[in-house]
Design an enzyme around this catalytic site. Structure first.
Site, PDB file in Angstrom:
ATOM      1  N   PHE A 113       0.804  -5.351  -3.756  1.00 43.49           N
ATOM      2  CA  PHE A 113      -0.455  -4.844  -3.223  1.00 43.49           C
ATOM      3  C   PHE A 113      -1.146  -4.055  -4.337  1.00 43.49           C
ATOM      4  O   PHE A 113      -0.533  -3.185  -4.956  1.00 43.49           O
ATOM      5  CB  PHE A 113      -0.170  -3.948  -2.020  1.00 43.49           C
ATOM      6  CG  PHE A 113      -1.385  -3.614  -1.209  1.00 43.49           C
ATOM      7  CD1 PHE A 113      -1.843  -4.480  -0.232  1.00 43.49           C
ATOM      8  CD2 PHE A 113      -2.066  -2.429  -1.427  1.00 43.49           C
ATOM      9  CE1 PHE A 113      -2.964  -4.159   0.526  1.00 43.49           C
ATOM     10  CE2 PHE A 113      -3.188  -2.110  -0.669  1.00 43.49           C
ATOM     11  CZ  PHE A 113      -3.638  -2.984   0.306  1.00 43.49           C
ATOM     12  N   ASP A 184       8.812  -0.526  -1.908  1.00 44.57           N
ATOM     13  CA  ASP A 184       7.714  -0.297  -0.978  1.00 44.57           C
ATOM     14  C   ASP A 184       7.969  -1.082   0.312  1.00 44.57           C
ATOM     15  O   ASP A 184       8.086  -2.311   0.294  1.00 44.57           O
ATOM     16  CB  ASP A 184       6.381  -0.706  -1.628  1.00 44.57           C
ATOM     17  CG  ASP A 184       5.180  -0.243  -0.810  1.00 44.57           C
ATOM     18  OD1 ASP A 184       5.294  -0.175   0.429  1.00 44.57           O
ATOM     19  OD2 ASP A 184       4.127   0.019  -1.416  1.00 44.57           O
ATOM     20  N   TYR A 209       1.008   3.170   9.772  1.00 48.69           N
ATOM     21  CA  TYR A 209      -0.094   2.640  10.598  1.00 48.69           C
ATOM     22  C   TYR A 209      -0.023   1.125  10.765  1.00 48.69           C
ATOM     23  O   TYR A 209      -0.778   0.560  11.532  1.00 48.69           O
ATOM     24  CB  TYR A 209      -1.460   3.052  10.033  1.00 48.69           C
ATOM     25  CG  TYR A 209      -1.675   2.708   8.570  1.00 48.69           C
ATOM     26  CD1 TYR A 209      -2.011   1.423   8.185  1.00 48.69           C
ATOM     27  CD2 TYR A 209      -1.514   3.677   7.587  1.00 48.69           C
ATOM     28  CE1 TYR A 209      -2.182   1.107   6.840  1.00 48.69           C
ATOM     29  CE2 TYR A 209      -1.689   3.378   6.243  1.00 48.69           C
ATOM     30  CZ  TYR A 209      -2.025   2.086   5.879  1.00 48.69           C
ATOM     31  OH  TYR A 209      -2.176   1.783   4.548  1.00 48.69           O
ATOM     32  N   LYS A 210       0.888   0.446  10.041  1.00 47.04           N
ATOM     33  CA  LYS A 210       0.999  -1.007  10.185  1.00 47.04           C
ATOM     34  C   LYS A 210       1.955  -1.305  11.347  1.00 47.04           C
ATOM     35  O   LYS A 210       1.623  -1.090  12.488  1.00 47.04           O
ATOM     36  CB  LYS A 210       1.444  -1.633   8.858  1.00 47.04           C
ATOM     37  CG  LYS A 210       0.339  -1.532   7.795  1.00 47.04           C
ATOM     38  CD  LYS A 210       0.765  -1.998   6.422  1.00 47.04           C
ATOM     39  CE  LYS A 210      -0.421  -1.899   5.448  1.00 47.04           C
ATOM     40  NZ  LYS A 210      -0.024  -1.894   4.044  1.00 47.04           N
ATOM     41  N   ARG A 357      -4.288 -14.687   7.797  1.00 50.84           N
ATOM     42  CA  ARG A 357      -3.007 -14.004   7.968  1.00 50.84           C
ATOM     43  C   ARG A 357      -2.834 -13.538   9.413  1.00 50.84           C
ATOM     44  O   ARG A 357      -3.769 -13.012  10.015  1.00 50.84           O
ATOM     45  CB  ARG A 357      -2.981 -12.805   7.014  1.00 50.84           C
ATOM     46  CG  ARG A 357      -1.684 -12.067   6.955  1.00 50.84           C
ATOM     47  CD  ARG A 357      -1.737 -10.983   5.899  1.00 50.84           C
ATOM     48  NE  ARG A 357      -2.618  -9.890   6.294  1.00 50.84           N
ATOM     49  CZ  ARG A 357      -2.594  -8.674   5.749  1.00 50.84           C
ATOM     50  NH1 ARG A 357      -1.745  -8.410   4.755  1.00 50.84           N
ATOM     51  NH2 ARG A 357      -3.412  -7.740   6.146  1.00 50.84           N
TER      52      ARG A 357
HETATM   53  C1  LIG Z   1      -0.973  -1.294   3.124  1.00 52.65           C
HETATM   54  C2  LIG Z   1      -0.368  -1.038   1.788  1.00 52.65           C
HETATM   55  C3  LIG Z   1      -0.733   0.081   1.029  1.00 52.65           C
HETATM   56  C4  LIG Z   1      -1.822   1.003   1.485  1.00 52.65           C
HETATM   57  O1  LIG Z   1      -1.788   2.266   0.881  1.00 52.65           O
HETATM   58  P1  LIG Z   1      -2.616   3.445   1.541  1.00 52.65           P
HETATM   59  O2  LIG Z   1      -2.471   4.580   0.615  1.00 52.65           O
HETATM   60  O3  LIG Z   1      -2.043   3.703   2.894  1.00 52.65           O
HETATM   61  O4  LIG Z   1      -4.042   2.996   1.667  1.00 52.65           O
HETATM   62  C5  LIG Z   1      -0.077   0.300  -0.172  1.00 52.65           C
HETATM   63  N1  LIG Z   1       0.880  -0.551  -0.613  1.00 52.65           N
HETATM   64  C6  LIG Z   1       1.235  -1.635   0.095  1.00 52.65           C
HETATM   65  C7  LIG Z   1       2.302  -2.540  -0.435  1.00 52.65           C
HETATM   66  C8  LIG Z   1       0.616  -1.921   1.306  1.00 52.65           C
HETATM   67  O5  LIG Z   1       0.950  -3.017   1.987  1.00 52.65           O
END
Ligand SMILES: *Cc1c(COP(=O)(O)O)cnc(C)c1O
Length: 398
Positions: A113, A184, A209-210, A357
């Site tokens: 990401f 992560d 939040y996911k 997705r």
């Molecule tokens: C959703 C996601 C994020 C989001 O980071 P935020 O700081 O919460 O905006 C970061 N890394 C990964 C791998 C994600 O899937």
């Protein structure tokens, strides 16, 4: 056996909506409004500053961390919540680099990401000490681990395709070469069984939040292996990590032996009330049951889509054990097609350049939803509904 009709009844999803986006933003638990009102009326309004002690605000970072810990195989006292995932990535990587001071390479992959990569870029610029970020293809991460690597930073489940890294293999090889791993769990926590203890992970970070359904902007979490907690320097060293925050000393001394040292500053206590309500849903959920059910539903969805939707091609691995808990398809007109699906009440999302997705979240999705979603997609394709003008407009957030 986990009762998924019971968990489904714990969510407030609008009538007629099929929500296949719990991998991006989980839906609202029915208990969330009362939890928030309870915080406002019975904590903030009445207790004010006393709430830090009387309502235990100061240690909710840890009590909530322990509840997430149960879902990721972390022992009590090894996980804290607070801040955002981007910040926790920065903190974990910076702390990892400090553990291997003679090396300059951070190894990730080009499917990660982007914010994870951006945070590392920012960190490298800040330190300006000759660091290098390597981002091979995801399949080449394992081979890329060698004696140059200080920190391996990988997201277990690819946000686009759902492809899953073999974390045990990565961690074992990294350790054999003296490297530290930052794992992560953004698309793993609440999605698949995770065992940070059994795999001997060093650091793990994730958001709530996911798949954990704690609401937009809900706090992140960080896990640190107990064997590291006394040596790790927290980087971003804030007063909530100090061994005596209320001594107000001018020098920073991290809390010895405790995960509190990965806290930074005053967390969003209001958002903790939503996280607590969201975690209640997980109390009777067995992660192995969840995984079995997720695979069953994903396989059904792939079968239905492939049978009914010509031109739509599975994007991730075919073997369900090499996938997380979302399913992606490539389709040339993926963007307007997803807009047409959303207009028809089937909520997935689009990831550039051509990926549609769908989050497969057994807590609130069942066979009927899956069948209806595939049927709706087939109809949109057959009638070429996606060609309508209104579906071509790009929103700011996709
Ligand atoms: C959703 C996601 C994020 C989001 O980071 P935020 O700081 O919460 O905006 C970061 N890394 C990964 C791998 C994600 O899937």
């Amino acid at each position: 056996m986990t009762d998924f009709t019971k968990t489904r009844a714990m969510f407030d999803i609008p009538e007629g909506m099929i929500y296949l986006n719990g991998n991006s933003l989980g839906p609202m638990p029915k208990a969330a409004p009362d939890a928030m009102m309870g915080f406002l009326n019975d904590e903030w309004r009445t207790e004010l500053i006393k709430g830090w002690n009387t309502k235990n605000w100061f240690m909710q970072t840890n009590t909530l961390g322990d509840r997430i810990g149960r879902l990721i195989g972390a022992g009590a006292g090894t996980t804290v919540v607070g801040d955002t995932l981007s910040i926790k990535v920065f903190q974990a990587v910076a702390s990892g680099l400090a553990l291997v001071p003679d090396r300059k390479v951070i190894l990730s992959d080009n499917g990660n990401f982007p914010t994870d990569l951006y945070m590392v870029e920012g960190l490298m610029n800040l330190k300006d000490a000759g660091y290098e970020l390597r981002i091979p293809d995801p399949e080449d991460v394992l081979a890329g681990i060698n004696d140059d690597v200080a920190v391996v930073m990988v997201t277990e489940v690819d946000y686009r395709t759902g492809r899953k890294h073999d974390m045990k293999a990565i961690i074992d090889k990294a350790h054999a070469h003296g490297a530290v791993v930052v794992w992560d769990l953004a698309h793993s926590a609440g999605a698949i069984p995770v065992d940070v203890t059994g795999t001997d992970a060093d650091f793990a970070v994730g958001c709530t939040y996911k798949f954990l359904n704690a609401g937009p902007g809900a706090p992140a979490f960080i896990y640190v292996a107990p064997r590291l907690i006394d040596v790790v320097q927290p980087a971003l060293s804030g007063w909530f990590a100090h061994e005596a925050p209320f001594a107000f000393d001018t020098d920073f001394r991290p809390m010895p032996g405790k995960i509190e040292r990965m806290r930074i500053g005053t967390p969003s206590i209001a958002s903790f009330s939503l996280l607590s309500a969201a975690l209640d849903v997980w109390d009777d959920v067995d992660m192995n049951d969840l995984r079995a059910r997720s695979i069953e539903l994903a396989e059904l969805f792939i079968r239905e889509v492939e049978a009914r939707c010509p031109g739509v091609v599975l994007a991730g691995p075919r073997d369900p054990h090499e996938r997380g808990s979302h399913v992606s398809f490539r389709f040339e007109h993926g963007y307007p097609c997803m807009q047409a699906l959303i207009a028809a009440g089937v909520i997935g999302d689009f990831r550039a350049p051509d990926i549609m997705r769908f989050g497969i979240t057994p807590l609130f999705i069942d066979e009927n939803d899956i069948l209806k979603a595939a049927e709706t997609l087939a109809e949109i394709l057959k009638k070429e509904i996606w060609k309508e003008e209104r579906f071509q407009v790009r929103s700011k957030v996709t």
